[in-house]
Design an enzyme around this catalytic site. Structure first.
Site, PDB file in Angstrom:
ATOM      1  N   GLU A   1     -64.576 -40.909  78.357  1.00  0.00           N
ATOM      2  CA  GLU A   1     -65.003 -42.238  77.938  1.00  0.00           C
ATOM      3  C   GLU A   1     -64.042 -42.868  76.940  1.00  0.00           C
ATOM      4  OE1 GLU A   1     -69.459 -43.494  78.061  1.00  0.00           O
ATOM      5  OE2 GLU A   1     -69.018 -42.921  75.988  1.00  0.00           O
TER       6      GLU A   1
ATOM      7  N   HIS B   1     -64.712 -16.964  88.590  1.00  0.00           N
ATOM      8  CA  HIS B   1     -65.185 -16.698  89.948  1.00  0.00           C
ATOM      9  C   HIS B   1     -65.498 -17.973  90.721  1.00  0.00           C
ATOM     10  CE1 HIS B   1     -65.600 -12.376  89.020  1.00  0.00           C
ATOM     11  NE2 HIS B   1     -65.989 -12.794  87.828  1.00  0.00           N
TER      12      HIS B   1
ATOM     13  N   LYS C   1     -74.346 -51.076  82.610  1.00  0.00           N
ATOM     14  CA  LYS C   1     -75.635 -51.412  82.010  1.00  0.00           C
ATOM     15  C   LYS C   1     -76.070 -52.822  82.403  1.00  0.00           C
ATOM     16  CE  LYS C   1     -74.959 -48.461  77.925  1.00  0.00           C
ATOM     17  NZ  LYS C   1     -74.775 -48.455  76.456  1.00  0.00           N
TER      18      LYS C   1
END
Length: 453
Positions: free
Chosen positions: A300, A322, A438
């Site tokens: 961000e 793994h 938003k």
């Protein structure tokens, strides 16, 4: 400082043509000199809020008193918040055993005094929220609601549903005692839905710093409730952050400051070697959420203007040996990896593994060793494997994983991010693309209202 950094396996002298020359690294470090000098001035006069917060004391006493009052008689504490309002707190809480079975925190009274269960509801999902609230005894549950702006839709939705549930359970008169909010102080002409809601129900609030964004807010009141919930020393956490600022103040050049070196390495590999991903891989369960916090901080802060930043990846060792390691050692050479590990065996290690059982399991090499020794061997072997494959790897080590160490680690990456932003030429503190999302969300909801009408 309690954290050291080794980057020799990033240089041409160690990994050949895939590494950086010392001259190339020095060139980018020199370019950081003006920003480093400004940071030193900001540290001296504490004009940068991200530094100033490390020296606050009054907010800690206020928050501690408010939290103690909130949790009287509580069996569970739920934290509502998303993104930076939650990830830093999760990183702190995990240091204190949150999410680790059977671990009730690091405080001296942890064994004798059971703590309320701590729950984070950061991602908004209707099914999870409903089932989560169904599983709680609402009368003994307390809620901490965190939103800097007070207008975060996800957090407001969670709080509204919780209030509705309390009212339906006949607990409306207790709402003021069951909630604590963290949001910006009241400002004339600035809307703050969370603050308005708290006023309507006489819910106490603590002030969120208005000059520190969520992803940088772990050292503020945002990180305090999770720390208190796990019996952690928040003052020591801030001291760890100050250790990094002390190193900043003492640095004569960027080459003397570990975060500046980290910023230069990341930027140089991106620009000169085509690196597109920055991987953070700590070797401790207690640092898993710290890795998640880093992902938001880096993404961000740097991902802007269609050109800046690398993709951050949160990993955890040994398990991601793994699941991800094959890519990092054998795939396209586009990762810069940072390993975070202990320099010595941890306290509370397991007993040595039984020789007879180890032989029966076909693993005689494990006989006589502890689990801590195995993890330490893996963390050292992996960094060697990167070197053998001529892949750049940085190693950060700590002696003891405690509040001060975590504070040092988090402030290191705060400073590294700010300095990397200077090299990329972007503002590390805004998030314009997030704000667009938003606004569009509100537009979609308005269309739903129109369609329903």
């Amino acid at each position: 400082m309690s954290v050291t950094q080794s980057f020799s396996a990033c240089l041409e002298g160690t990994i050949g043509e895939f590494g950086l020359t010392e001259d190339a690294l020095s060139e980018w470090l020199v370019r950081l000199a003006p920003r480093l000098e400004r940071l030193q001035v900001e540290a001296a006069n504490r004009s940068l809020p991200h530094i100033r917060i490390l020296y606050e004391e009054d907010d800690l006493a206020e928050a501690k008193a408010a939290y103690a009052q909130l949790v009287e008689g509580a069996r569970a504490v739920v934290i509502f918040g998303t993104g930076g309002s939650s990830l830093g707190g999760q990183a702190i809480a995990q240091l204190g055993g949150w999410g680790i079975p059977g671990d009730n925190g690091l405080g001296a009274d942890a064994a004798a005094t059971p703590r309320p269960q701590l729950l984070f509801y950061d991602n908004l999902d209707a099914a999870s929220l409903v089932k989560g609230l169904d599983a709680l005894d609402l009368a003994s549950t307390r809620f901490v609601v965190i939103s800097k702006s007070g207008g975060t839709a996800e957090t407001l939705s969670q709080m509204l549903i919780a209030i509705q549930r309390l009212k339906s359970a006949g607990l409306e008169s207790k709402i003021s005692q069951q909630f604590l909010a963290v949001t910006e102080a009241e400002k004339p002409g600035v809307a703050n839905g969370l603050r308005d809601l708290c006023k309507a129900f006489a819910i106490p609030t603590l002030p969120h710093p208005d000059d520190i964004g969520g992803r940088y807010s772990a050292f503020s009141v945002v990180g305090m409730a999770p720390a208190f919930a796990r019996g952690l020393d928040f003052a020591a956490f801030r001291q760890g952050g100050r250790d990094v600022i002390d190193a900043l103040t003492a640095a004569h050049t960027p080459a003397d400051f570990a975060p500046a070196i980290g910023a230069a390495l990341n930027f140089a590999f991106a620009k000169e070697r085509g690196v597109r991903a920055s991987v953070l891989m700590p070797y401790s369960d207690r640092l898993a959420r710290f890795s998640h916090w880093f992902v938001q901080l880096w993404a961000e802060s740097l991902g802007k203007e269609d050109r800046a930043g690398t993709t951050p990846v949160g990993a955890i060792g040994p398990v991601d040996q793994h699941s991800q390691l094959q890519l990092y050692l054998g795939g396209d050479r586009h990762q810069f990896v940072t390993i975070v590990r202990a320099s010595k065996l941890p306290e509370g290690d397991t007993p040595s593994l039984d020789e007879g059982l180890a032989k029966t399991a076909g693993a005689p090499y494990l006989a006589g060793h502890t689990v801590g020794e195995l993890v330490m061997a893996q963390s050292k072997a992996i960094s060697d494997a990167f070197t053998e494959h001529k892949r750049p790897v940085r190693v950060m080590e700590y002696d003891q994983l405690d509040e001060r160490t975590l504070g040092s680690l988090m402030m290191h990456f705060v400073m590294e991010t700010i300095l990397a932003a200077d090299l990329y030429g972007v503002d590390p503190f805004d998030q314009p693309a997030v704000e667009l999302g938003k606004r569009l969300t509100k537009e979609y909801l308005a269309r739903m209202d129109t369609a329903a009408g």
